[in-house]
Motif scaffolding. Structure first.
Motif, PDB file in Angstrom:
ATOM      1  N   GLY B 151       0.826  -1.207   0.000  1.00  0.00           N
ATOM      2  CA  GLY B 151       0.000   0.000   0.000  1.00  0.00           C
ATOM      3  C   GLY B 151       0.859   1.256   0.000  1.00  0.00           C
ATOM      4  O   GLY B 151       0.524   2.250  -0.654  1.00  0.00           O
ATOM      5  N   GLN B 153       3.840   1.532  -1.309  1.00  0.00           N
ATOM      6  CA  GLN B 153       4.440   1.704  -2.639  1.00  0.00           C
ATOM      7  C   GLN B 153       3.458   2.377  -3.590  1.00  0.00           C
ATOM      8  O   GLN B 153       3.822   3.236  -4.379  1.00  0.00           O
ATOM      9  CB  GLN B 153       4.893   0.358  -3.206  1.00  0.00           C
ATOM     10  CG  GLN B 153       6.236  -0.072  -2.625  1.00  0.00           C
ATOM     11  CD  GLN B 153       6.650  -1.449  -3.102  1.00  0.00           C
ATOM     12  OE1 GLN B 153       5.964  -2.430  -2.802  1.00  0.00           O
ATOM     13  NE2 GLN B 153       7.748  -1.531  -3.810  1.00  0.00           N
ATOM     14  N   GLN B 154       2.187   1.955  -3.500  1.00  0.00           N
ATOM     15  CA  GLN B 154       1.151   2.586  -4.321  1.00  0.00           C
ATOM     16  C   GLN B 154       1.007   4.072  -3.939  1.00  0.00           C
ATOM     17  O   GLN B 154       0.950   4.941  -4.805  1.00  0.00           O
ATOM     18  CB  GLN B 154      -0.185   1.847  -4.135  1.00  0.00           C
ATOM     19  CG  GLN B 154      -1.341   2.426  -4.927  1.00  0.00           C
ATOM     20  CD  GLN B 154      -1.207   2.204  -6.433  1.00  0.00           C
ATOM     21  OE1 GLN B 154      -0.854   1.136  -6.877  1.00  0.00           O
ATOM     22  NE2 GLN B 154      -1.481   3.249  -7.219  1.00  0.00           N
ATOM     23  N   ALA B 155       0.965   4.337  -2.643  1.00  0.00           N
ATOM     24  CA  ALA B 155       0.835   5.724  -2.172  1.00  0.00           C
ATOM     25  C   ALA B 155       2.033   6.559  -2.609  1.00  0.00           C
ATOM     26  O   ALA B 155       1.902   7.731  -2.960  1.00  0.00           O
ATOM     27  CB  ALA B 155       0.695   5.741  -0.646  1.00  0.00           C
ATOM     28  N   MET B 157       3.814   6.114  -5.344  1.00  0.00           N
ATOM     29  CA  MET B 157       3.629   6.442  -6.768  1.00  0.00           C
ATOM     30  C   MET B 157       2.564   7.518  -6.940  1.00  0.00           C
ATOM     31  O   MET B 157       2.717   8.433  -7.739  1.00  0.00           O
ATOM     32  CB  MET B 157       3.210   5.197  -7.539  1.00  0.00           C
ATOM     33  CG  MET B 157       4.339   4.190  -7.725  1.00  0.00           C
ATOM     34  SD  MET B 157       3.884   2.918  -8.921  1.00  0.00           S
ATOM     35  CE  MET B 157       2.294   2.409  -8.301  1.00  0.00           C
TER      36      MET B 157
END
Lengths: 293, 293
Positions: B151, B153-155, B157
């Protein structure tokens, strides 16, 4: 109970349980992408076999939900990663855009990673003993890792544009798709605390069903339309993949398919003869339902 | 014992244990790719903190090896996927070609998947009770999944090319890198069966060290050479990423870094005052070693 009746009774309840496991907490696209693929549907065959078998062994089906959901999460993540441009490069799955088309490639990679990770949290949930839960964690990891499904996917790619023997093809499929099917059968046996012979029979049935399922897929890929399948057809030829119909001819592939189902049916009888309160109709009707018209 | 001495004594033994966990059985490139990244080295900080802390609590360090190896596998897989073209698109890691450069993009995706999966098999190994093993499985899944590292890593990006506040930046890092560091501390506490207050102190130390570590990384990215770091510098600016020096200025970032380390040192003292046979030097010397010249 007939497998179709069982599916009708339990599919919705299982799907509700499954999608409720992913809540929107991180405020990123990741949970949306996880749910998108989890909700994309499909027949839920693997988890429903697991749950149905636990029912066939006369145990509480709710005990099977966590392992079944974990299994479906692993299956779902593998489809997301398999569809990526660097892998099979598919843009359509179950009649809907694949994850990297709907979202971004990065989010598809991460949503797959997150589903894979979540599976190991989910499989520890529920009321089972710690010992059984740990056994399921290990079985799931072994079935889906480098000696199982992921290793099979690599072997499948390595085998593209090569002349494989039927044995090599079977070895690839036994890992790529067979190991998760085997997990469905083994997990049901472990959950139901069946005897050693029955667990071994479940293993063999899973292998037979797994190979039959692959032959069936190969046959449908050359003999169906996109509308019937909800995904691109002719994909195997496009990727230079060896298939059973290509190696054996369509007729012999159909025979081999039928032989595997018959062997699975015979082992289901063997379990039925051994265990008095076993509901043999569940597996029998499932295996019958695989037959091609 | 001084953390550097401990590392000298245990790093090789741990690395041998770690790489022996992946045997070449599947006859595909997958195990080669898994080992390539596992053997790429690095400081092994996360697993060595875990093992050192178990030693500091006067428990058998060998009991910590499986959880430490699982942690390093998760960390390693996350680097492989992070380096992919669809993510950070890095071709150099620890001075060596990244996995998708050395192998193929597909193999890098699968090797990451396989390491992630293997971590959950490995964490169930060893002589701990089933209860403790299950607790570690759950902690590892939660730390590394959609509410943890993935989560984050997504945030991370999502936050590229956006103006983030220091709080938003801290929240992203607490998940992206902080949760695995926290696992190292929590797992050591769980393994050593420490009291609730100590587990809570370990949590907070982990948070402080995690943020400090990130500030340090950000500072080094703007003030070091590639030769010193063994990876590309200036990558944050290239990806439009918010950093502590960019948001706070270099001087205030350095102050904040020092404050976090001081708070971690104070909590290490608190544990030492509570537990008589605690070896406070291990953590103290580790925290001191993070300080920038």
């Amino acid at each position: 109970m007939h497998f179709q009746t069982f599916t009708k009774n339990y599919k919705k309840s299982f799907e509700k349980y499954l999608t409720n496991l992913v809540q929107d907490k991180s405020q990123t696209a990741i949970e949306e992408a996880m749910r998108y693929s989890l909700e994309a549907g499909g027949k839920r065959l693997r988890p429903l076999i697991l749950i149905a078998l636990v029912n066939a062994f006369d145990k509480d089906v709710l005990q099977a939900y966590p392992a079944a959901a974990a299994l479906e999460m692993i299956h779902t993540y593998s489809l997301i990663h398999d569809d990526l441009p660097a892998m099979d490069d598919d843009d359509l799955r179950r009649g809907k855009p694949t994850s990297h088309i709907k979202f971004t490639e990065a989010t598809a990679i991460l949503a797959g990673d997150a589903l894979l990770t979540k599976a190991f949290e989910v499989v520890t949930e529920g009321e089972l003993s710690d010992k059984l839960k740990l056994a399921l964690v290990r079985e799931l990891a072994q079935a889906s890792g480098h000696e199982g499904m992921v290793g099979g996917q690599q072997a499948d790619m390595d085998g593209e544009n090569k002349d494989l023997t039927v044995e090599e093809l079977a070895s690839i499929h036994s890992r790529k798709t067979g190991m998760l099917i085997r997990f469905a059968f083994r997990a049901a046996g472990i959950l139901s605390e069946v005897d050693k012979n029955t667990l071994s029979d479940l293993d063999t049935i899973a292998d037979k069903v797994g190979i039959a399922y692959q032959i069936r897929d190969d046959i449908l890929d050359v003999s169906s339309t996109e509308e019937e399948l909800g995904k691109r057809v002719g994909a195997d030829a496009k990727h230079g993949k060896s298939t059973y119909p290509a190696l054996l001819g369509l007729e012999r592939a159909q025979e081999l398919f039928a032989e595997h189902l018959d062997e699975a049916l015979a082992l289901n009888e063997a379990i039925n003869n051994r265990i008095s309160n076993f509901d043999k109709e569940l597996l029998e009707s499932f295996i019958q339902s695989l037959k091609l018209n």
